[in-house]
Design a protein around this motif. Structure first.
Motif, PDB file in Angstrom:
ATOM      1  N   ILE A 386       9.660  -2.085  -5.755  1.00  0.00           N
ATOM      2  CA  ILE A 386       8.648  -2.299  -4.709  1.00  0.00           C
ATOM      3  C   ILE A 386       8.512  -3.791  -4.406  1.00  0.00           C
ATOM      4  O   ILE A 386       8.503  -4.211  -3.242  1.00  0.00           O
ATOM      5  CB  ILE A 386       7.284  -1.713  -5.140  1.00  0.00           C
ATOM      6  CG1 ILE A 386       7.385  -0.201  -5.358  1.00  0.00           C
ATOM      7  CG2 ILE A 386       6.216  -2.018  -4.085  1.00  0.00           C
ATOM      8  CD1 ILE A 386       6.131   0.420  -5.956  1.00  0.00           C
ATOM      9  N   SER A 407      11.382   1.800   3.423  1.00  0.00           N
ATOM     10  CA  SER A 407      10.795   2.762   2.484  1.00  0.00           C
ATOM     11  C   SER A 407      11.333   2.579   1.072  1.00  0.00           C
ATOM     12  O   SER A 407      12.468   2.146   0.866  1.00  0.00           O
ATOM     13  CB  SER A 407      11.049   4.198   2.955  1.00  0.00           C
ATOM     14  OG  SER A 407      12.435   4.454   3.030  1.00  0.00           O
ATOM     15  N   ASN A 409      11.344   4.756  -2.754  1.00  0.00           N
ATOM     16  CA  ASN A 409      11.069   6.022  -3.438  1.00  0.00           C
ATOM     17  C   ASN A 409      10.185   5.790  -4.659  1.00  0.00           C
ATOM     18  O   ASN A 409      10.453   4.906  -5.467  1.00  0.00           O
ATOM     19  CB  ASN A 409      12.379   6.673  -3.906  1.00  0.00           C
ATOM     20  CG  ASN A 409      13.188   7.186  -2.747  1.00  0.00           C
ATOM     21  OD1 ASN A 409      12.857   8.193  -2.143  1.00  0.00           O
ATOM     22  ND2 ASN A 409      14.258   6.482  -2.420  1.00  0.00           N
ATOM     23  N   LEU A 410       9.152   6.596  -4.791  1.00  0.00           N
ATOM     24  CA  LEU A 410       8.314   6.581  -5.990  1.00  0.00           C
ATOM     25  C   LEU A 410       8.712   7.766  -6.868  1.00  0.00           C
ATOM     26  O   LEU A 410       8.784   8.897  -6.395  1.00  0.00           O
ATOM     27  CB  LEU A 410       6.830   6.715  -5.629  1.00  0.00           C
ATOM     28  CG  LEU A 410       6.126   5.516  -4.990  1.00  0.00           C
ATOM     29  CD1 LEU A 410       4.658   5.853  -4.779  1.00  0.00           C
ATOM     30  CD2 LEU A 410       6.267   4.271  -5.851  1.00  0.00           C
ATOM     31  N   VAL A 424       0.492  -1.719  -6.152  1.00  0.00           N
ATOM     32  CA  VAL A 424       1.037  -1.876  -4.800  1.00  0.00           C
ATOM     33  C   VAL A 424       0.238  -2.916  -4.024  1.00  0.00           C
ATOM     34  O   VAL A 424       0.802  -3.767  -3.316  1.00  0.00           O
ATOM     35  CB  VAL A 424       1.048  -0.523  -4.059  1.00  0.00           C
ATOM     36  CG1 VAL A 424       1.497  -0.703  -2.607  1.00  0.00           C
ATOM     37  CG2 VAL A 424       1.957   0.468  -4.776  1.00  0.00           C
ATOM     38  N   LEU A 440       6.166   4.428   1.424  1.00  0.00           N
ATOM     39  CA  LEU A 440       6.399   4.963   0.073  1.00  0.00           C
ATOM     40  C   LEU A 440       6.782   6.430   0.200  1.00  0.00           C
ATOM     41  O   LEU A 440       6.074   7.210   0.849  1.00  0.00           O
ATOM     42  CB  LEU A 440       5.150   4.794  -0.790  1.00  0.00           C
ATOM     43  CG  LEU A 440       4.691   3.351  -1.009  1.00  0.00           C
ATOM     44  CD1 LEU A 440       3.401   3.312  -1.812  1.00  0.00           C
ATOM     45  CD2 LEU A 440       5.775   2.538  -1.716  1.00  0.00           C
ATOM     46  N   LEU A 468       3.287   6.796   4.377  1.00  0.00           N
ATOM     47  CA  LEU A 468       3.647   7.729   3.311  1.00  0.00           C
ATOM     48  C   LEU A 468       4.547   8.823   3.870  1.00  0.00           C
ATOM     49  O   LEU A 468       4.290   9.357   4.949  1.00  0.00           O
ATOM     50  CB  LEU A 468       2.393   8.360   2.698  1.00  0.00           C
ATOM     51  CG  LEU A 468       1.380   7.401   2.056  1.00  0.00           C
ATOM     52  CD1 LEU A 468       0.119   8.157   1.660  1.00  0.00           C
ATOM     53  CD2 LEU A 468       1.992   6.716   0.842  1.00  0.00           C
TER      54      LEU A 468
END
Length: 578
Positions: A386, A407, A409-410, A424, A440, A468
């Protein structure tokens, strides 16, 4: 008026093994002097009679003369101790036998008393002390050898029993070691609480006990890991059926607090002596086989093969290297462009982590992300991704480029960690990136695992101003009734649905992709198609109103410099990122 009887007091049965009538009478008289003494004395004149009396199993203490008609010296003590190791023993000795008596104490006797110096107070004190001390010893031994939650043997006792099975035999007796791990147990703990998790583990322990034979052992190593020892088993077919029974029993639904839980297991099997000559090797190889079962999709079991040893060694090497990769600055990001299907402009990117391993070269996420998830290293790695993405976005903007929405990826573990919103927020502040530049991505299964907590976390992230998206939509287990409540901006069509387009499936071709596009637009969400690889797929998606696409049709993920060049081309053509 009748006489009121005194309440019954706890009486300890004491077995005196003594062949000298005078000594026996003296001890009996000493105890009789104190009617309050909680001891009930029984006699045996020979060792054989004493052992027979001990077989009844109700003796609380043994007073033992070492010199008997049918046994003499330390051998007498050894026989009694071997027969009833849980019963405390006080050795009775003459003045000249104290050396032997001390040896008996070292061997497990609680105390020794010299007959010529014996009085009532000393005798009673020694008897009470010996019973309490033995009870405390037994309690400590149980705590050291048994799992407090399930009552199963723990790691310590498991190793001891395995060593006995392996080393105490002149001729090796075949046996199987089964390493069992409950699938997705962490999800039960996280979603339903540790109390439910503990009750589930206790229930599984009972099930494992119920399907094993008398001579087999089941132990809990810790967490959701169990080990079963199947003794005197050499036939793979017999072991196969036994582990089948175990797996089937574990898989039966279990109801806790009105909730029906379905839990499966992954198991690995090693066999003695062919899969290892010692305890450590057998357990290590069974563990390796269990990981192979996990690699095969869980809910199955695998026998150990020698090739697994190489894989487990590689896994350990990779894990150790992964722990040092961040501090050595070995991670890097590539960026896969997202394209506006209406204009053809680059409208953003997805950041994809790579590991530049010093020996193995550039590793893709599927090689190390599952290991990072399992070890918890995904948290620092994910935070780095991030931060590095935001830093790169800031650099592009400072260079006059417009990267659009980028974007990240979490992972499931990241999404559930405490303080994610705070992390964040801090990264956005440190890098000076406008939150509207960051998106995210989460899989639908991650979001829906614990709906209430998931929605709260999403709202927290949304409050920062980031976008999101739900990744891999259509492959998980989301409920459409919840989808409208999620504060999300984008649905991503999984590549498996895009792959069906142009695959010659007739009337059903692309029907799921079309349905997701329609659903997303009805909820006022954008929709992105992943894995676009052919012109036919692109035309279909554009025809049905898909907003954006990404995939090898537009090129592979590129380094930051490569993505900057794509942005330059877009700018020169006058196509601004959306």
């Amino acid at each position: 008026m009748g006489i009121e009887e005194a309440p019954d007091r706890m009486q300890h049965k004491v077995l005196l093994i003594e062949d000298n009538p005078g000594d026996a009478r003296l001890i009996r008289e000493m105890l009789a002097e104190d009617p309050e003494a909680p001891f009930n004395l029984h006699f045996a004149e020979r060792l054989s009679a004493g052992l027979e009396a001990l077989s009844a199993g109700d003796a609380a203490l043994v007073l033992l003369d070492l010199s008997l008609p049918d046994s003499f010296g330390l051998e007498t003590f050894a026989k009694v101790y071997a027969h009833s190791p849980a019963v405390p023993i006080i050795v009775l000795t003459g003045n000249d036998d104290q050396t032997i008596a001390l040896s008996a104490v070292k061997g497990g006797a609680q105390d020794y008393l010299v007959k010529g110096r014996l009085d009532r107070e000393l005798l009673l004190r020694s008897m009470q002390y010996s019973i309490e001390r033995k009870r405390y010893q037994v309690q400590l031994e149980h705590q050291a050898n048994y799992d407090a939650l399930t009552g199963l043997p723990n790691r310590n006792l498991l190793y001891d029993r395995l060593r006995q099975a392996v080393y105490s035999q002149r001729m090796p007796h075949p046996m199987a070691v089964v390493f069992i791990d409950l699938d997705h147990f962490k999800f039960v703990n996280d979603s339903l609480g540790h109390g439910v998790g503990d009750r589930l583990l206790k229930g599984m322990a009972e099930r494992l006990r119920s399907v094993l034979r008398e001579g087999d052992t089941v132990a809990r190593l810790g967490g959701d890991e169990f080990v079963v020892i199947l003794n005197d088993q050499s036939s793979e077919d017999v072991i196969f059926r036994a582990v089948q029974r175990i797996s089937a029993k574990i898989s039966e639904p279990m109801t806790i607090d009105g909730k029906e839980l379905y839990v499966t297991c992954s198991a690995g099997i090693s066999m003695y002596p062919q899969d290892g000559p010692d305890v450590e090797t057998l357990l290590r190889n069974a563990d390796a086989a269990m990981y192979r079962a996990k690699d095969h999709g869980r809910n199955n079991f695998q026998f150990y093969t020698s090739e697994m040893n190489e894989r487990i060694n590689e896994r350990l090497m990779l894990e150790n290297a992964l722990r040092r990769a961040l501090e050595r600055n070995e991670f890097l990001l590539n960026y896969q462009q997202k394209v506006d299907l209406r204009t053809g402009a680059v409208c953003g990117a997805e950041a994809l982590v790579r590991w530049n391993h010093p020996e193995l070269g550039l590793l893709r996420p599927e090689r190390f992300i599952p290991l990072a998830e399992e070890t918890g290293l995904i948290l620092p790695v994910g935070e780095w991704v991030i931060r590095e993405t935001c830093r790169q976005v800031r650099a592009w903007l400072d260079a006059g480029l417009k990267p659009g929405l980028v974007s990240v990826n979490l992972s499931a573990r990241q999404f559930r960690q405490d303080g994610l919103v705070r992390i964040v927020s801090r990264i956005l502040e440190e890098t000076g990136v406008d939150p509207s530049s960051l998106e995210l991505e989460l899989t639908e299964s991650t979001v829906m695992h614990n709906v209430a907590t998931g929605i709260a976390t999403l709202h927290g992230l949304k409050s920062l101003g980031v976008a999101l998206s739900v990744d891999d939509f259509g492959t998980g287990y989301s409920s459409l009734s919840y989808l409208k409540d999620l504060p999300i901006d984008v649905l991503k069509i999984d590549r498996s649905f895009v792959r069906d387009i142009g695959a010659g499936e007739g009337a059903d071709e692309g029907v799921l992709a079309q349905a997701i596009i329609s659903l997303a637009h009805s909820l006022h969400l954008k929709v992105i198609a992943e894995g676009v690889e052919t012109d036919a797929q692109l035309r279909f998606l554009k025809r049905h109103g898909c907003d954006q696409g990404q995939g090898f049709f537009y090129g592979e993920p590129v380094a930051p410099e490569g993505f900057a060049r794509l942005l330059e081309v877009t700018r020169k053509k006058g196509k601004r990122p959306a």
